[in-house]
Scaffold this motif. Sequence first.
Motif, PDB file in Angstrom:
ATOM      1  N   GLY A  94      -7.741  -3.540  -3.865  1.00  0.00           N
ATOM      2  CA  GLY A  94      -6.810  -3.626  -4.990  1.00  0.00           C
ATOM      3  C   GLY A  94      -5.457  -3.032  -4.691  1.00  0.00           C
ATOM      4  N   LYS A  95      -5.267  -2.547  -3.448  1.00  0.00           N
ATOM      5  CA  LYS A  95      -3.981  -1.985  -3.049  1.00  0.00           C
ATOM      6  C   LYS A  95      -3.160  -3.051  -2.323  1.00  0.00           C
ATOM      7  N   ALA A  96      -1.838  -3.004  -2.505  1.00  0.00           N
ATOM      8  CA  ALA A  96      -0.941  -3.948  -1.836  1.00  0.00           C
ATOM      9  C   ALA A  96       0.394  -3.271  -1.561  1.00  0.00           C
ATOM     10  N   VAL A  97       1.055  -3.702  -0.501  1.00  0.00           N
ATOM     11  CA  VAL A  97       2.387  -3.197  -0.176  1.00  0.00           C
ATOM     12  C   VAL A  97       3.312  -4.383   0.082  1.00  0.00           C
ATOM     13  N   LEU A 125       2.358  -8.020   1.832  1.00  0.00           N
ATOM     14  CA  LEU A 125       3.297  -9.095   1.510  1.00  0.00           C
ATOM     15  C   LEU A 125       4.609  -8.806   2.219  1.00  0.00           C
ATOM     16  N   MET A 126       5.087  -9.772   3.004  1.00  0.00           N
ATOM     17  CA  MET A 126       6.308  -9.602   3.801  1.00  0.00           C
ATOM     18  C   MET A 126       7.275 -10.741   3.483  1.00  0.00           C
ATOM     19  N   PRO A 127       8.158 -10.561   2.492  1.00  0.00           N
ATOM     20  CA  PRO A 127       9.089 -11.630   2.126  1.00  0.00           C
ATOM     21  C   PRO A 127      10.281 -11.720   3.082  1.00  0.00           C
ATOM     22  N   ASP A 128      10.809 -12.935   3.217  1.00  0.00           N
ATOM     23  CA  ASP A 128      12.162 -13.125   3.731  1.00  0.00           C
ATOM     24  C   ASP A 128      13.103 -12.979   2.543  1.00  0.00           C
ATOM     25  N   MET A 156       3.598 -11.547  -8.922  1.00  0.00           N
ATOM     26  CA  MET A 156       2.721 -12.470  -8.210  1.00  0.00           C
ATOM     27  C   MET A 156       1.507 -11.748  -7.633  1.00  0.00           C
ATOM     28  N   LEU A 157       1.727 -10.544  -7.059  1.00  0.00           N
ATOM     29  CA  LEU A 157       0.606  -9.781  -6.508  1.00  0.00           C
ATOM     30  C   LEU A 157      -0.404  -9.415  -7.597  1.00  0.00           C
ATOM     31  N   ILE A 158       0.107  -9.082  -8.764  1.00  0.00           N
ATOM     32  CA  ILE A 158      -0.776  -8.698  -9.870  1.00  0.00           C
ATOM     33  C   ILE A 158      -1.527  -9.911 -10.417  1.00  0.00           C
ATOM     34  N   GLU A 159      -0.796 -10.990 -10.657  1.00  0.00           N
ATOM     35  CA  GLU A 159      -1.380 -12.156 -11.326  1.00  0.00           C
ATOM     36  C   GLU A 159      -2.238 -13.006 -10.399  1.00  0.00           C
TER      37      GLU A 159
END
Length: 315
Positions: A94-97, A125-128, A156-159
């Motif tokens: 449930g963790k995200a960075v 998650l690694m966005p441009d 987006m990460l939550i949903e």
Amino acid sequence: MKKRILLISGIIVALLLVAVFLVTNYFYGEAVKRGNEVELHSEEVETVASRQDQSIVEEAEEWFGEQDTQVVEQSSYDDLTLKAIYIDNEASTGKAVILAHGFRGVKEDMDELVKFYYDQGFDILMPDARGHGESEGDYIGYGWHDRLDYQQWVDMLIEDHEAEEIFLHGNSMGAALVLMTSGEDLPAEVKGIVEDSGYTTVKEELTHQLNHLYNLPAFPLLDMTSVMTKVRAGFTFEEASAIDQVKNNTRPLFIIHGEEDELVPTEMAHELYEAAGGDKEIWIIPEAGHTDAYTVATAEFQDRLQDFIDRALED
């Protein structure tokens, strides 16, 4: 005679206006327009890393290259298609960075940090950023418009991925981006902010660059370029302020900066720390240049970052 003087005066004024436009347009291209390769003021700092630290970084970069990654995308508030790499952690904690790259960089530039977070159970998650890599956009936002994009990435990460505990971690421009994001209305799932080598405001950082690269004062060139940026990109250098945003921060904040940073002056880290709201800590790394902390002191960096994460999750 009077007509001749007026004509000559008109020509001189017209030539000056054309010259001003050309110079301003040149600096807009250097500072804001997408795709240009530019020189930045950054004195070379000889970094010395231990064999252990070198091994950690090399292993992390090799590990990242072997991962199966998923490309995800979103549509921004101004209808740009923004893309990111997503790595789903098998541990499903449930963790995200979200990892934010620097000026004229790409998402893969953050590769050395991915294994650390993955090993702690994080999805990655690694966005441009807009105007970079695979994301659309014809200008660099320096974190200002990007802060709104990051609110959407968080959602987006939550949903879509059921993230319950989210950290934002940025380098250089990405550091300023997460600081700017920290001042927005964020959901409770955002637990902490990590910024490495971020600047206070876009105007102050560009003033620093203009002075050291061209030996020119900020006025009037930077002010004129800021006006052009407002017209073409929708923001001014003055309003793009990490230090104003961080005053509204309520999340635990970890400020990291190299003592020998010549690209983003180290005193900016102290200014950000003094201005920041919420729980905060600062780590200045001796003999480290711009975003060199992880290379110079990898093991210590990981230990300090782990401690910060643990404490943030206790709140």
